[in-house]
Design an enzyme around this catalytic site. Structure first.
Site, PDB file in Angstrom:
ATOM      1  CG  ASP A 416      -1.922   0.957   1.144  1.00 43.54           C
ATOM      2  OD1 ASP A 416      -2.092   1.750   0.403  1.00 43.54           O
ATOM      3  OD2 ASP A 416      -2.874   0.862   2.005  1.00 43.54           O
ATOM      4  CG  ASP A 478      -9.072   3.279   0.976  1.00 39.80           C
ATOM      5  OD1 ASP A 478      -8.346   3.055   0.103  1.00 39.80           O
ATOM      6  OD2 ASP A 478      -8.816   3.203   2.520  1.00 39.80           O
TER       7      ASP A 478
HETATM    8  C1  GLA Z   1      -5.400   2.442   2.710  1.00 41.20           C
HETATM    9  C2  GLA Z   1      -5.981   1.236   1.881  1.00 41.20           C
HETATM   10  C3  GLA Z   1      -7.035   0.403   2.845  1.00 41.20           C
HETATM   11  C4  GLA Z   1      -6.298   0.004   4.124  1.00 41.20           C
HETATM   12  C5  GLA Z   1      -5.699   1.103   4.735  1.00 41.20           C
HETATM   13  C6  GLA Z   1      -5.060   0.823   6.013  1.00 41.20           C
HETATM   14  O1  GLA Z   1      -6.248   3.356   2.903  1.00 41.20           O
HETATM   15  O2  GLA Z   1      -6.226   1.619   0.598  1.00 41.20           O
HETATM   16  O3  GLA Z   1      -7.293  -0.454   1.859  1.00 41.20           O
HETATM   17  O4  GLA Z   1      -5.382  -0.920   3.945  1.00 41.20           O
HETATM   18  O5  GLA Z   1      -4.978   1.957   3.896  1.00 41.20           O
HETATM   19  O6  GLA Z   1      -4.420   1.602   6.686  1.00 41.20           O
END
Ligand code: GLA
Length: 671
Positions: A416, A478
């Protein structure tokens, strides 16, 4: 209140519940009458903005989303609304409104070259104006929309299909000129719907589910639990397994290693007191993993920073006990927050190996526990120094971390972006790709297979190159932060993801994020779980859309609180078979209008999976013709949610589809 040029008298019942506006408009009425002017104006920032949604943060009157002065391409604005893609607000009008005007663009404080948005104004479900894609630093674009006759106006900001990172959007100087009742923002509420379970329960006879093709690298540990429904006890058999693999005939778990590359065609058998079944299973020993989209569960949207090793062990137990594993769910994945948090030194041991936090005392033990059930273990980190949650990332420790993850026994890595922007040293394509290429190279060196999930929200059109680096790539921001608007957030994410249909292929999948159904925590506050606010029909649409898009099916709600409806939704073998089809094609968009979305996915046996999505707020008859499907001969149609034959395909297939619902069908040409 600075409302000007008003001439209107409201009947009392049409009085808006906006005290300030009412007073201002009355004052303006007097002023307007005195001046002999016949229209009033009200600014967007003067309306109640609580109904306005934003993909990040909270819409701000007269400030940017980060509460700085509104500014577009160096021009400052005193008034307007700062928001963030995806953003939406509905405004009710009485047909007598005259104009909506605004200056729009990406706010200067976004200060990031990746920011890009598009503004759309619609009236009574018709598009009235569209800005085109606006980038950071550009001068404001003029929006002037005639409102005569319009009763329901929608102001939308999209992420311009490249993820919503840094998409700070301004409706600057936004105002309405109106002659009748003043505009008001409205929140549309969904009518109550019964949670009807459409799918018949799995029969007591054995039925083998899951993918028909499976990829593994030569010499890597092989672990596969045959997904099979039916009364227990079951007995399993496998013919023609490649040398090196063995099946445990009571648990149905295949283990071992295959030394030689090649395609092996095995036959799997299952038997119980009520009958028996068989299924072909292709094992492709080569360089490709994830030949069908990964299926499993991820901790994020329910456990957030509360995740512990015990939660993960429970999750593995529940994946078996709930029966989900019998339909092909196999990955049990920890998301963020398993490492040490910023400040909690030391972060690494003297050899540089990353230290899990006190919630994870035994990472190898956890992986072994998951494996003993025939399931796979996944984990998460960031190429940056810190994860999105502020935990230790892999930056400058990529080789050590990859080796450690493999040594612990993990089978899946989500990588990520998070803080990587601070150390990337540039935002061109090469800089966006570099950290992912680096980690991909490290994973390749390991003696076990780790499926690699790129999470960078669509930057640099990742769908064009993600497949050369990893097995799946998030295409958007997200899903849990995409708030409800005209349609719940998963549709926006889904529409965006659907555009990249041509990029998906075996081993390389567009990832529109997790299945947020059942009992889920509110992502905005990383809150405790509550039942989903999606209607039952919206949830059927969600699973249908993900399956037609060959998306990874990763549930991220509470496995401990699976109700019968959610379990039925997640475990329809025929719907899952669409997702897992070995041809590995993503559904193509056949039609997309404001009210209709139609996807068609070709399947390996020559059939088509067809999804008719009704986006309107009322039931609707939807049609698709033989010609549109490219079929001429006879074909039969099957309703996949009900697992029921619908009969022969006519020239035009017409189906009544409920509000925000779907008709998901399989059309099988008859040779
Ligand atoms: C980002 C990702 C999410 C999750 C969060 C965790 O926002 O896109 O899917 O993994 O980080 O902090």
């Amino acid at each position: 209140m600075t409302t000007t040029n008003r001439f209107t008298v409201f009947p009392l019942q049409a009085r808006p519940n906006l005290g300030r506006l009412w007073l201002g408009a009355v004052a303006g009425t007097v002023l307007g009458a005195a001046l002999g002017v016949h229209a009033a104006t009200v600014r967007l920032d003067e309306l109640d903005l609580t109904a306005m949604t934003a993909g990040w943060g909270k819409p701000q009157p007269n400030l940017s989303i980060t509460q700085k002065p509104l500014a577009l391409g160096g021009v400052k604005f005193e008034h307007g609304v700062g928001t963030h893609a995806e953003s939406d607000v509905m405004i009710s009008l009485d047909g007598k409104a005259k104009w909506f005007t605004a200056k729009v663009g990406v706010d200067d404080h976004a200060s990031n070259a990746v920011a890009s948005v598009e503004f759309i104004v619609s009236g009574d479900d018709r598009e009235l104006w569209r800005s085109g894609v606006c980038h950071w630093g550009e001068p404001p674009r003029e929006c002037r929309v005639k409102l005569t006759g319009v009763k329901s106006l929608e102001l939308e900001v999209t992420d311009a299909d490249d993820g919503n990172k840094n998409d700070h959007a301004d409706w600057a100087d936004a105002a309405f000129a109106f002659a009748g009742a003043p505009p008001q923002t409205v929140k549309t509420l969904a009518p109550a719907e019964a949670a009807v379970i459409l799918t018949p329960p799995a029969p007591r006879e054995p039925r083998l589910n899951g993918p028909k093709v499976y990829g593994v690298r030569p010499g890597s540990p092989f672990l596969y639990r045959l997904p099979c429904t039916g009364a227990r006890p079951l007995l399993f058999r496998a013919d023609d397994l490649p040398e090196g693999l063995t099946l445990d005939y009571t648990s149905g778990i295949i283990t071992g290693k295959v030394a030689t590359a090649g395609t092996y065609r095995a036959t799997l058998f299952a038997r119980n007191a009520f009958g028996s079944t068989r299924r072909e299973f292709r094992i492709v020993v080569g360089n490709q993993l994830a030949l069908t989209p990964p299926m499993g569960w991820n901790s994020w949207y329910i456990h957030y920073n509360r995740v512990t090793e015990a939660t993960m062990r429970d999750a593995a137990d529940q994946m078996i006990a709930s029966g989900m594993a019998d339909f092909g769910y196999q990955y049990v994945n920890i998301d963020d927050c398993w490492m040490k948090q910023k400040g909690d030194v030391p972060y690494r041991d003297t050899n540089g190996a990353v230290l899990p936090n006190w919630n994870f005392p035994d990472m190898p033990g956890l992986a072994a526990y998951i494996h003993a059930k025939g399931l796979k273990a996944g984990l998460y980190t960031s190429p940056g120094p810190w994860t999105c949650g502020g935990y230790v990332g892999a930056y400058q420790h990529e080789a050590t971390d990859a080796r450690e993850f493999a040594d612990w026994g993990f089978d899946f890595l989500k990588y990520d972006w998070c803080s990587y922007g601070q150390v990337a040293g540039g935002s061109d394509l090469a800089h966006l790709q570099r950290p992912y290429q680096l980690m991909a190279g490290e994973l390749q060196k390991q003696k076990r297979d780790l499926v690699f999930n790129l999470c960078q929200y669509g930057m640099g059109d990742v769908w064009n190159w993600g497949g050369e680096v990893g097995n799946s790539w998030r295409t958007t921001g997200d899903l849990g932060l995409a708030r409800d608007s005209r349609l719940p957030g998963f549709y926006h994410i889904g529409f965006s993801n659907a555009r990249h249909w041509a990029n998906a292929r075996p081993g390389a999948w567009n990832d529109p994020d997790y299945l947020l159904v059942g009992w889920v925590g509110d992502a905005h506050g990383m809150g405790q779980g509550r039942p989903t606010t999606l209607t039952p029909n919206e949830q059927y649409s969600y699973l249908s859309l993900w399956s037609l898009m060959a998306a990874p099916l990763i549930f991220s709600g509470d496995l401990a609180r699976l109700d019968a409806f959610t379990l039925n939704l997640l475990c329809n073998a025929e719907v899952i078979a669409v997702d897992q089809d070995p041809l590995g094609r993503q559904g193509k968009i056949l039609r997309q209008t404001r009210d209709e979305f139609v996807l068609v996915k070709p399947l390996e046996d020559g059939a088509l999976a067809v999804g008719l999505f009704n986006l309107a707020a009322h039931p609707r008859t939807m049609t698709v013709t033989e010609d549109e499907l490219g079929l001429s001969g006879p074909a039969r149609v099957r309703d996949l949610w009900r697992q029921k034959e619908l009969g022969a395909l006519a020239r035009t297939l017409a189906v009544e589809v409920p509000r925000h619902g779907v008709a998901l069908m399989r059309v099988q040409p008859l040779k």
